[in-house]
Write a protein that holds these residues in place. Structure first.
Motif, short mmCIF file in Angstrom:
data_model
loop_
_atom_site.label_atom_id
_atom_site.label_comp_id
_atom_site.label_asym_id
_atom_site.label_seq_id
_atom_site.Cartn_x
_atom_site.Cartn_y
_atom_site.Cartn_z
N UNK A 12 14.93 -11.22 -0.99
CA UNK A 12 14.80 -11.27 0.47
C UNK A 12 14.12 -10.01 1.00
N UNK A 13 14.57 -8.85 0.54
CA UNK A 13 13.99 -7.58 1.00
C UNK A 13 12.51 -7.50 0.63
N UNK A 14 12.20 -7.89 -0.60
CA UNK A 14 10.81 -7.83 -1.06
C UNK A 14 9.93 -8.79 -0.28
N UNK A 15 10.41 -9.99 0.00
CA UNK A 15 9.59 -10.97 0.71
C UNK A 15 9.32 -10.52 2.14
N UNK A 16 10.31 -9.93 2.78
CA UNK A 16 10.12 -9.40 4.14
C UNK A 16 9.05 -8.29 4.12
N UNK A 17 9.11 -7.43 3.09
CA UNK A 17 8.13 -6.36 2.96
C UNK A 17 6.73 -6.92 2.72
N UNK A 18 6.63 -8.00 1.96
CA UNK A 18 5.33 -8.61 1.67
C UNK A 18 4.66 -9.12 2.94
N UNK A 19 5.44 -9.64 3.85
CA UNK A 19 4.88 -10.24 5.07
C UNK A 19 4.47 -9.20 6.12
N UNK A 20 4.90 -7.97 5.93
CA UNK A 20 4.54 -6.93 6.91
C UNK A 20 3.09 -6.50 6.70
N UNK A 21 2.35 -6.26 7.81
CA UNK A 21 0.94 -5.86 7.69
C UNK A 21 0.78 -4.55 6.93
N UNK A 22 -0.17 -4.51 6.04
CA UNK A 22 -0.45 -3.32 5.24
C UNK A 22 -1.73 -3.52 4.47
N UNK A 23 -2.08 -2.60 3.59
CA UNK A 23 -3.33 -2.71 2.83
C UNK A 23 -3.45 -3.99 2.02
N UNK A 44 -5.17 -11.95 -4.96
CA UNK A 44 -3.72 -12.16 -4.96
C UNK A 44 -3.13 -11.90 -6.35
N UNK A 45 -3.82 -12.35 -7.39
CA UNK A 45 -3.35 -12.11 -8.75
C UNK A 45 -3.37 -10.62 -9.07
N UNK A 46 -4.43 -9.92 -8.65
CA UNK A 46 -4.51 -8.47 -8.88
C UNK A 46 -3.41 -7.72 -8.16
N UNK A 47 -3.16 -8.09 -6.90
CA UNK A 47 -2.09 -7.45 -6.13
C UNK A 47 -0.73 -7.67 -6.78
N UNK A 48 -0.46 -8.91 -7.20
CA UNK A 48 0.84 -9.21 -7.80
C UNK A 48 1.03 -8.49 -9.13
N UNK A 49 -0.06 -8.31 -9.90
CA UNK A 49 0.05 -7.56 -11.15
C UNK A 49 0.30 -6.07 -10.87
N UNK A 50 -0.30 -5.56 -9.80
CA UNK A 50 -0.03 -4.18 -9.39
C UNK A 50 1.43 -4.01 -9.00
N UNK A 51 1.97 -4.99 -8.28
CA UNK A 51 3.38 -4.96 -7.88
C UNK A 51 4.28 -5.05 -9.11
N UNK A 52 3.89 -5.88 -10.08
CA UNK A 52 4.67 -5.99 -11.31
C UNK A 52 4.72 -4.65 -12.05
N UNK A 53 3.58 -3.95 -12.12
CA UNK A 53 3.54 -2.65 -12.79
C UNK A 53 4.37 -1.62 -12.04
N UNK A 54 4.26 -1.61 -10.70
CA UNK A 54 5.08 -0.70 -9.89
C UNK A 54 6.57 -0.97 -10.14
N UNK A 55 6.93 -2.24 -10.19
CA UNK A 55 8.33 -2.62 -10.39
C UNK A 55 8.82 -2.16 -11.76
N UNK A 56 7.99 -2.36 -12.77
CA UNK A 56 8.35 -1.97 -14.13
C UNK A 56 8.50 -0.45 -14.24
N UNK A 164 10.03 -10.44 -8.38
CA UNK A 164 9.12 -9.61 -7.60
C UNK A 164 7.67 -10.02 -7.81
N UNK A 165 7.31 -10.31 -9.07
CA UNK A 165 5.93 -10.71 -9.37
C UNK A 165 5.61 -12.08 -8.80
N UNK A 166 6.49 -13.05 -9.03
CA UNK A 166 6.21 -14.42 -8.60
C UNK A 166 6.18 -14.56 -7.08
N UNK A 167 7.09 -13.88 -6.38
CA UNK A 167 7.07 -13.92 -4.92
C UNK A 167 5.77 -13.34 -4.37
#
Length: 222
Positions: A12-23, A44-56, A164-167
């Protein structure tokens, strides 16, 4: 809290953050509206892979260690801020060129080699925009340290990474798809120059604010 509650809260927290305007949001909007669905989906795939790496990196404590090293973190901010400002400057430069040459078509004003029509280029732009954003590093360090306990099972942590990656992939892919339908393309065609300008201003503002923070932090250490 049990693991199910932790994972639900994390989602829930991650999805709310995803919807907020940003880079990340601006990058999808700008490129999906201009270059079409395929480009938007690979971004979108590149962004989600970046998020996956940040999460890891956050989950393993690497990001926390970087955040605790003032000089290293300031250098990361410097690199990230410079990249975001570069994106903003490019968008504003293109917008200014179109304002000064309103009769020039989009294809004429932008050489094919500069367009994000290449899948690898689109993926790389998305990945770099996310992974070089120091605000993302701070967000995931805070998210993981506050919601994911060290005692959480390995399978639970693995599920957290998948969530986190799939969302991220689903949200940005939906955004790219919605903005690249024929109906939407017809509606926003006349607004493309304003979208580019607003995204350019957003990238530039965030990039400059990060650069200011990094230079101030570096100056305070010497």
């Amino acid at each position: 809290m049990n693991e199910l509650t932790i994972l639900t809260t994390l989602a829930v927290v991650h999805f709310v953050a995803l919807m907020s305007p940003g880079p990340d949001f601006a990058l999808v909007v700008q490129n999906a509206t201009r270059y079409g669905r395929q480009t938007g989906l690979y971004i979108a795939l590149g962004l989600s892979c970046g998020i996956l790496l940040h999460s890891l990196l956050s989950l393993t404590g690497v990001s926390y260690l970087v955040h605790q090293q003032p000089t290293l973190f300031a250098l990361l901010q410097l690199a990230g801020g410079s990249y975001l400002f570069y994106l903003g400057y490019g968008a504003l430069k293109g917008t200014w060129a179109k304002i000064n040459s309103p009769t020039t078509t989009e294809q004429e004003s932008e050489p094919t080699s500069l367009l994000l029509s290449n899948k690898r280029q689109a993926f790389s732009r998305g990945f770099a925009t996310n992974i070089l954003n120091p605000k993302a590093l701070v967000f995931f360090v805070s998210l993981m340290s506050s919601l994911v306990p060290a005692t959480m099972s390995l399978s639970g942590k693995g599920i957290a990474l998948i969530i986190l990656w799939s969302l991220s992939l689903l949200w940005f892919s939906f955004l790219a798809w919605a903005l690249s339908t024929q109906r939407m393309q017809r509606k926003i065609k006349s607004l493309a120059i304003y979208i580019d300008g607003l995204c350019g201003l957003l990238f530039s503002f965030i990039g400059l604010s990060i650069l200011w923070q990094s230079t101030t932090a570096l100056a305070a250490q010497f």
